[in-house]
Design an enzyme around this catalytic site. Structure first.
Site, PDB file in Angstrom:
ATOM      1  N   LYS A  88       7.410  18.567  -4.136  1.00 39.05           N
ATOM      2  CA  LYS A  88       7.966  18.995  -2.842  1.00 39.05           C
ATOM      3  C   LYS A  88       9.190  19.888  -3.057  1.00 39.05           C
ATOM      4  O   LYS A  88       9.360  20.913  -2.388  1.00 39.05           O
ATOM      5  CB  LYS A  88       8.325  17.759  -2.013  1.00 39.05           C
TER       6      LYS A  88
ATOM      7  N   GLY B 130       0.810  -1.224   0.000  1.00 34.93           N
ATOM      8  CA  GLY B 130       0.000   0.000   0.000  1.00 34.93           C
ATOM      9  C   GLY B 130       0.839   1.269   0.000  1.00 34.93           C
ATOM     10  O   GLY B 130       0.368   2.341   0.361  1.00 34.93           O
TER      11      GLY B 130
HETATM   12  N1  HSE Z   1       3.931   8.942  -1.830  1.00 37.47           N
HETATM   13  C1  HSE Z   1       4.609   9.770  -0.910  1.00 37.47           C
HETATM   14  C2  HSE Z   1       5.907   9.099  -0.496  1.00 37.47           C
HETATM   15  C3  HSE Z   1       3.718  10.048   0.286  1.00 37.47           C
HETATM   16  O1  HSE Z   1       6.114   7.916  -0.806  1.00 37.47           O
HETATM   17  O2  HSE Z   1       6.755   9.724   0.108  1.00 37.47           O
HETATM   18  C4  HSE Z   1       4.152  11.235   1.083  1.00 37.47           C
HETATM   19  O3  HSE Z   1       4.104  12.411   0.363  1.00 37.47           O
END
Ligand code: HSE
Ligand code: NAP
Length: 428
Positions: free
Chosen positions: A207, A189
Site C-alpha cells: 500500500k 479470521g
Molecule cells: N490484511 C489487510 C489488513 C486487509 O489487515 O489491513 C486489508 O488490506
C-alpha cells in the site's frame, strides 16, 4: 439516459459479495447519481456451487476470469480475486487488451506490476482504478490525485494494516504476548491466508509503495520499501513505550529526501497523544502532508466487506460518470524511476538493554554510544533484579548506521545480555 455501465466481476469473496450487495440495494440511488444504470453482466470465482449469501441468478457465469474480462457485454472488468500475478494479472491484461476499463482492490498486483499495467492501460486509452487497494474504505487515492493535486506532497505516512494494529493494541490492552494475540487474530479470521503478508509488513508495504508513486510522481517500486514486521515486538516494549508516552505502531513512511525516495514500513514509536498514537484496533489511518495544505489525517475502516466494496463502488461510479485520469495520477510515461534512499533520515531511537548488574556496566554502554556518535537524551534503569538491570535509553536524533555501530559495539562490552531492542521514534 445514457447506456448502462456493464460490469464483469471476477472474485466473489468478501469484497465481491459486498459489491454485489451495494449494487442490488442501491441500484436506483446509483443511477440517480450517475445517470446510468449499473449492471452486472457476468461473474467468476473458483467454485460455482458455493453459497455466497447473495443471489447470482441473472448474471452469466464464467469459470475463467480471462474469458470474463473479454466478454462483449462487459464495459468494466472488476478484479477482486487478489494475488500479484496469476489469474488477476492475466485477466487484467486481457481486459485492457480487449478495450475494457479495470477496477481492482488488488494492492499486491499494483505494487508489483503497477507500472507495466499502467503503461498498457494508457497505451490502450483505458484506465485502472484502485481506491480499495490502499486503506480499504478510506478515500486516500482520491484525496491525493484530486483534492491535493495542487500540492507538492512532502510526506505520506500511516497505519495501513488493520490486523497489525489490532494485534499491537490488543497486546497492550489485554497485557497478552504477541503469540497469544496472533492466535486470537487467526481465530477471528483477521489474518491473510499467508499471515506473513500482514505481520511481515508486506501488505502494508504494498500500500505504501502505491501511495508513494502517486505522491511523488515516481514509478511504483515495492522492492525499494524497507520492510520490518511486528513479530519481534514484545509486551515489555509496548509497556515501556507506554510508560514514556509512546505507542508502538507498524508505521509506513514515504518521503522524498536529498538522497532519494525513502519508503519504510516498520514498527515505530509515536507519541500516544498524536492521532496515530490514538488509533486503536483494526482501524487504518493515513496522514498526508502537502506544501500548501499542511497535514491531512484520514481515518477509517481499512478492510471488511462494506468499507472495501464502498471504495470499489466509488471507482465504478467515477467511470459511469465519465471521469477518467491516468492510473497513478499522471501519465505513466512521465513517472520517473526514483533513486532509493539507502538510509532513513535521522531520528531518535528507543533502546532497551539488559545489563549485567555490576560496577561500570552503564559507563561501558554510554561509551559505546558516544564513540558511535549517538547522543543520549534520556536514560533510566527499571525493574531491577538481582543480577540483571534493564535499561531504557532514548537517543537524540541519530542515523541508523550510527545506531547499528553502537548495537554492534555493545557485543564487545561484556555487560549487555541478549539482543538489545532498538525502535525508531517517528516525529508525527
Ligand atoms: N490484511 C489487510 C489488513 C486487509 O489487515 O489491513 C486489508 O488490506
Ligand atoms: P477472498 O474473500 O479470498 O475472495 C477471493 C475470490 O476470488 C473468491 O471468490 C475466489 O473464488 C476468487 N478467485 C480466486 N482465484 C480465482 C481464480 N483463479 N478464478 C476465479 N476466481 C478466483 O478475497 P477478498 O478479501 O474479497 O479480497 C479480494 C481483493 O481485495 C484482494 O486483492 C484483496 O487484497 C483486496 N482487498 C481486500 C480487503 C478485505 O477487507 N477483504 C480489503 C482491501 C483490499 P472462490 O470463492 O470460489 O474460492
Amino acid at each position: 439516459m445514457s447506456a448502462p455501465l456493464r460490469l464483469g466481476i471476477a472474485g466473489l469473496g468478501t469484497v465481491g459479495v459486498g459489491l454485489i450487495k451495494i449494487i442490488r440495494q442501491h441500484g436506483e440511488m446509483l443511477t440517480a447519481r450517475t445517470g446510468r444504470k449499473i449492471e452486472i453482466s457476468a461473474v467468476s470465482a473458483r467454485s460455482r456451487d458455493k453459497d455466497r449469501g447473495v443471489p447470482l441468478d441473472g448474471y452469466a457465469w464464467e469459470d475463467d476470469p480471462v474469458v470474463l474480462a473479454t466478454r462483449d457485454d462487459v464495459d468494466v472488468f472488476v478484479e477482486l480475486m487478489g494475488g500479484s500475478d496469476g489469474p488477476a494479472k492475466a485477466a487484467t491484461e486481457a481486459a485492457l487488451a480487449a478495450g475494457k476499463d479495470v477496477v481492482t482492490a488488488n494492492k499486491a498486483m499494483l505494487a508489483v506490476n503497477g507500472q507495466a499495467l499502467a503503461e498498457q492501460a494508457e497505451a490502450a486509452g483505458r484506465v485502472i482504478r484502485f481506491e480499495a487497494a490502499v486503506a480499504g474504505g478510506i478515500p486516500v487515492i482520491k484525496s491525493l490525485t484530486e483534492g491535493l493535486a495542487g500540492n507538492e506532497i512532502t510526506r505520506v505516512m500511516g497505519v495501513m494494516n488493520g490486523t497489525c494494529n489490532y494485534i499491537l493494541t490488543r497486546m497492550e490492552s489485554a497485557g497478552l504476548p504477541y503469540e497469544a494475540v496472533f492466535d486470537e487474530a487467526d481465530k477471528l479470521g483477521y489474518l491473510e491466508a499467508d499471515p506473513n503478508l500482514d505481520v511481515g509488513g508486506i501488505d502494508a508495504g504494498h500500500k505504501l509503495a502505491i501511495l508513494a508513486s502517486i505522491a511523488f510522481g515516481t514509478q511504483v517500486d515495492f522492492d525499494a520499501v524497507e520492510l520490518e514486521g511486528i513479530g519481534s515486538i514484545t509486551i515489555e516494549d509496548i509497556r515501556q513505550a507506554a510508560d514514556m508516552g509512546y505507542k508502538i505502531k507498524l508505521l509506513g513512511v514515504a518521503q522524498m529526501t536529498g538522497r532519494g525516495l525513502e519508503q519504510r514500513m516498520s514498527p515505530c514509536l509515536v507519541p500516544d497523544s498524536s492521532p496515530l498514537g490514538q488509533l486503536d484496533g483494526g482501524t487504518n489511518m493515513v496522514v498526508l502532508e502537502g506544501d500548501s495544505v499542511g497535514q491531512i489525517v484520514l481515518r477509517g475502516a481499512g478492510a471488511g466487506e462494506g468499507p472495501t466494496a464502498s471504495a470499489v463502488m466509488g471507482d465504478i461510479l467515477d467511470l459511469a460518470r465519465g471521469f477518467r485520469m491516468p492510473v497513478f495520477g499522471q501519465p505513466a510515461a512521465s513517472l520517473r524511476k526514483a533513486r532509493a534512499a539507502r538510509a532513513a533520515v535521522p531520528a531518535p531511537y528507543y533502546l532497551r538493554l539488559q545489563l549485567q548488574d555490576k560496577p561500570g556496566a552503564l559507563a561501558k554502554v554510554a561509551r559505546v554510544l558516544g564513540e558511535a556518535g549517538v547522543s543520549i537524551d534520556r536514560m533510566r534503569q527499571y525493574g531491577h533484579q538481582d543480577t540483571a538491570a534493564p535499561v531504557l535509553i532514548v537517543t537524540h536524533k541519530t542515523t541508523r548506521a550510527a545506531l547499528e555501530e553502537a548495537l554492534e559495539g555493545f557485543r564487545s562490552t561484556g555487560v549487555v545480555e541478549g539482543e538489545p531492542v532498538a525502535i525508531r521514534i517517528e516525529a508525527v
